[in-house]
Design an enzyme around this catalytic site. Sequence first.
Site, mmCIF file in Angstrom:
data_model
loop_
_atom_site.group_PDB
_atom_site.id
_atom_site.type_symbol
_atom_site.label_atom_id
_atom_site.label_comp_id
_atom_site.label_asym_id
_atom_site.label_seq_id
_atom_site.Cartn_x
_atom_site.Cartn_y
_atom_site.Cartn_z
ATOM 1 N N SER A 14 16.579 -31.278 -69.560
ATOM 2 C CA SER A 14 17.069 -31.786 -70.855
ATOM 3 C C SER A 14 18.563 -31.572 -71.018
ATOM 4 C CB SER A 14 16.400 -31.032 -72.010
ATOM 5 O OG SER A 14 15.044 -31.236 -71.999
ATOM 6 N N GLY A 16 20.918 -30.376 -68.728
ATOM 7 C CA GLY A 16 21.754 -30.848 -67.628
ATOM 8 C C GLY A 16 22.025 -32.346 -67.759
ATOM 9 N N ARG A 36 14.049 -33.757 -57.798
ATOM 10 C CA ARG A 36 13.142 -34.788 -57.273
ATOM 11 C C ARG A 36 13.892 -36.106 -57.081
ATOM 12 N NH1 ARG A 36 9.191 -34.996 -61.798
ATOM 13 N NH2 ARG A 36 10.793 -33.821 -62.891
ATOM 14 N N ALA A 143 19.586 -30.340 -77.049
ATOM 15 C CA ALA A 143 19.918 -31.465 -76.163
ATOM 16 C C ALA A 143 19.590 -32.820 -76.790
ATOM 17 C CB ALA A 143 19.187 -31.289 -74.833
ATOM 18 N N LYS A 194 19.444 -15.262 -79.014
ATOM 19 C CA LYS A 194 18.952 -16.180 -80.058
ATOM 20 C C LYS A 194 17.616 -16.824 -79.665
ATOM 21 C CE LYS A 194 19.744 -20.247 -78.022
ATOM 22 N NZ LYS A 194 18.861 -21.412 -77.906
ATOM 23 N N THR A 251 18.640 -22.971 -83.520
ATOM 24 C CA THR A 251 17.433 -22.766 -82.712
ATOM 25 C C THR A 251 16.272 -22.260 -83.575
ATOM 26 O OG1 THR A 251 18.932 -22.179 -80.913
ATOM 27 C CG2 THR A 251 16.615 -21.748 -80.541
ATOM 28 N N GLU A 285 13.331 -19.877 -72.524
ATOM 29 C CA GLU A 285 13.994 -18.733 -71.883
ATOM 30 C C GLU A 285 13.639 -17.395 -72.517
ATOM 31 O OE1 GLU A 285 15.663 -18.650 -69.192
ATOM 32 O OE2 GLU A 285 16.991 -20.358 -68.916
HETATM 33 N N1 LIG Z 1 17.585 -28.078 -73.735
HETATM 34 C C1 LIG Z 1 18.519 -27.641 -74.555
HETATM 35 O O1 LIG Z 1 18.612 -28.122 -75.682
HETATM 36 C C2 LIG Z 1 19.469 -26.581 -74.133
HETATM 37 C C3 LIG Z 1 19.199 -25.760 -73.050
HETATM 38 N N2 LIG Z 1 20.066 -24.765 -72.719
HETATM 39 C C4 LIG Z 1 19.814 -23.884 -71.588
HETATM 40 O O2 LIG Z 1 20.039 -24.625 -70.385
HETATM 41 C C5 LIG Z 1 19.216 -24.116 -69.332
HETATM 42 C C6 LIG Z 1 18.462 -25.265 -68.700
HETATM 43 O O3 LIG Z 1 17.671 -25.796 -69.748
HETATM 44 P P1 LIG Z 1 17.051 -27.243 -69.764
HETATM 45 O O4 LIG Z 1 17.839 -28.220 -69.022
HETATM 46 O O5 LIG Z 1 16.802 -27.546 -71.179
HETATM 47 O O6 LIG Z 1 15.696 -26.902 -69.015
HETATM 48 P P2 LIG Z 1 14.555 -27.875 -68.518
HETATM 49 O O7 LIG Z 1 13.323 -27.087 -68.437
HETATM 50 O O8 LIG Z 1 14.604 -29.106 -69.361
HETATM 51 O O9 LIG Z 1 15.077 -28.263 -67.050
HETATM 52 C C7 LIG Z 1 15.312 -27.318 -66.035
HETATM 53 C C8 LIG Z 1 15.911 -28.027 -64.840
HETATM 54 O O10 LIG Z 1 16.116 -27.081 -63.781
HETATM 55 C C9 LIG Z 1 15.556 -27.601 -62.584
HETATM 56 N N3 LIG Z 1 15.180 -26.515 -61.660
HETATM 57 C C10 LIG Z 1 15.799 -26.251 -60.504
HETATM 58 N N4 LIG Z 1 15.224 -25.245 -59.865
HETATM 59 C C11 LIG Z 1 14.212 -24.845 -60.616
HETATM 60 C C12 LIG Z 1 13.223 -23.865 -60.431
HETATM 61 N N5 LIG Z 1 13.181 -23.099 -59.333
HETATM 62 N N6 LIG Z 1 12.307 -23.712 -61.397
HETATM 63 C C13 LIG Z 1 12.357 -24.492 -62.506
HETATM 64 N N7 LIG Z 1 13.271 -25.453 -62.720
HETATM 65 C C14 LIG Z 1 14.185 -25.632 -61.770
HETATM 66 C C15 LIG Z 1 14.389 -28.447 -63.068
HETATM 67 O O11 LIG Z 1 14.024 -29.400 -62.096
HETATM 68 C C16 LIG Z 1 14.991 -29.111 -64.295
HETATM 69 O O12 LIG Z 1 15.760 -30.213 -63.910
HETATM 70 C C17 LIG Z 1 18.317 -23.051 -69.984
HETATM 71 O O13 LIG Z 1 18.845 -21.780 -69.738
HETATM 72 C C18 LIG Z 1 18.399 -23.357 -71.473
HETATM 73 O O14 LIG Z 1 18.232 -22.196 -72.276
HETATM 74 C C19 LIG Z 1 21.228 -24.571 -73.395
HETATM 75 C C20 LIG Z 1 21.552 -25.369 -74.449
HETATM 76 C C21 LIG Z 1 20.711 -26.444 -74.895
HETATM 77 O O1 LIG Z 2 19.841 -23.533 -76.631
HETATM 78 C C1 LIG Z 2 19.377 -24.423 -77.311
HETATM 79 C C2 LIG Z 2 20.092 -24.962 -78.488
HETATM 80 O O2 LIG Z 2 21.409 -24.526 -78.543
HETATM 81 C C3 LIG Z 2 18.053 -24.980 -76.993
HETATM 82 O O3 LIG Z 2 17.074 -24.143 -77.462
HETATM 83 P P1 LIG Z 2 15.600 -24.193 -76.838
HETATM 84 O O4 LIG Z 2 15.743 -23.791 -75.401
HETATM 85 O O5 LIG Z 2 14.814 -23.230 -77.662
HETATM 86 O O6 LIG Z 2 15.119 -25.608 -76.986
#
Ligand SMILES: NC(=O)C1=CN([C@@H]2O[C@H](COP(=O)(O)OP(=O)(O)OC[C@H]3O[C@@H](n4cnc5c(N)ncnc54)[C@H](O)[C@@H]3O)[C@@H](O)[C@H]2O)C=CC1
Ligand SMILES: O=C(CO)COP(=O)(O)O
Length: 335
Positions: A14, A16, A36, A143, A194, A251, A285
């Site tokens: 989401s 990235g 993938r 995101a 948080k 959040t 997380e």
């Molecule tokens: N989604 C959001 O709104 C926000 C997320 N974050 C932070 O960004 C980081 C990434 O979050 P998201 O992109 O939202 O997570 P997500 O769960 O949506 O995606 C994780 C990504 O990492 C990849 N990946 C690579 N190696 C992996 C492994 N060994 N196991 C699992 N996934 C693997 C997955 O394929 C996927 O593309 C987290 O630390 C999250 O707290 C920060 C701000 C906003």
């Molecule tokens: O970090 C985030 C908003 O800033 C995203 O929060 P969640 O991982 O709980 O969706």
Amino acid sequence: MARPERIAVLGAGSWGTTFAKVLADAGNDVVLWARRAEVAEAINGSRRNAGYLPDVRLPESLRATDDAAAAVHDADVVVLAVPSQTLRENLAGWQPLLPADATLVSLAKGVELSTLKRMSEVIAEVADVPMEQVAVVSGPNLAKEIAAEQPTATVVACADHDRAIALQHACSTRYFRPYTNTDLIGIEIAGACKNVIALACGMAVGLGFGHNTMSSLITRGLAETTRLGVALGADPMTFAGLAGLGDLVATCMSPLSRNRTFGERLGRGETLAQAQEAAHGQVSEGVKSCSSIRQLAARHGVEMPITDVVHRVCHEGLQPGPAAAELLGRERKPE
Ligand SMILES: NC(=O)C1=CN([C@@H]2O[C@H](COP(=O)(O)OP(=O)(O)OC[C@H]3O[C@@H](n4cnc5c(N)ncnc54)[C@H](O)[C@@H]3O)[C@@H](O)[C@H]2O)C=CC1
Ligand SMILES: O=C(CO)COP(=O)(O)O
């Protein structure tokens, strides 16, 4: 330092994918790495990442690949957008590919379980670069809202102020407004904690409690987060900023938060396994960071009562109702 032009984003979940869109909209040459091949192909072909952001059309200029070497080749900036507990392993694989002077940017919000390190510490160690080369982006950044181009602000933190400014320029768009900061400790502790407080708020929602309960958790959550940060050397003012209070409020209050949603399921009586299944592989997380943060707090003699009960609900069988009663029944003290 010149404005960065070649940017690799490693991780097409989401955040990235959304941050890659921000960087592309800001005019950079952006390559997004997906684990993938079919995800990369779909992004290049239909401009969609259906698994994470089905309603969002990605910019034409954004390219995707499942080849990490091609993604990072000649990059000025490499953005790490994988979960905090897998970052070490992922980065170890990419380390030989990284251009020597690239700014390495962490998007992850967590504290590593095995080492109790912040993500910038893991990155500097694994990539074998000085801390001045590592930056963090953190703020109230759900995101889905950013992908829909709703206005938000964020913080770009780096010990090297010039690098922070270069990255600030690289990710400024008409809907995304970054501020700089040099307090990495404060920004990262705020971002990790948080998520744990959002789990607690979700539990409160699941138990049927309203805004007074949420506000109490947010405020006392900020107090315990600040105590930990200050013990680790952070500037207390950071916790009143976008990556502190800003992200905490977003959040804890938003049903879009995976952490809050996860907590809500626990509050309604679901087990950890049931809540995990409902998350469809998306990372919450706080479920792991509640344990590492609790250990970090113990190491530094810092009291974090909300984090402590969240850990015990997630991992030691404490039920959310008794957890709430326990917090209310603590020794009375001045604010
Ligand atoms: N989604 C959001 O709104 C926000 C997320 N974050 C932070 O960004 C980081 C990434 O979050 P998201 O992109 O939202 O997570 P997500 O769960 O949506 O995606 C994780 C990504 O990492 C990849 N990946 C690579 N190696 C992996 C492994 N060994 N196991 C699992 N996934 C693997 C997955 O394929 C996927 O593309 C987290 O630390 C999250 O707290 C920060 C701000 C906003
Ligand atoms: O970090 C985030 C908003 O800033 C995203 O929060 P969640 O991982 O709980 O969706």
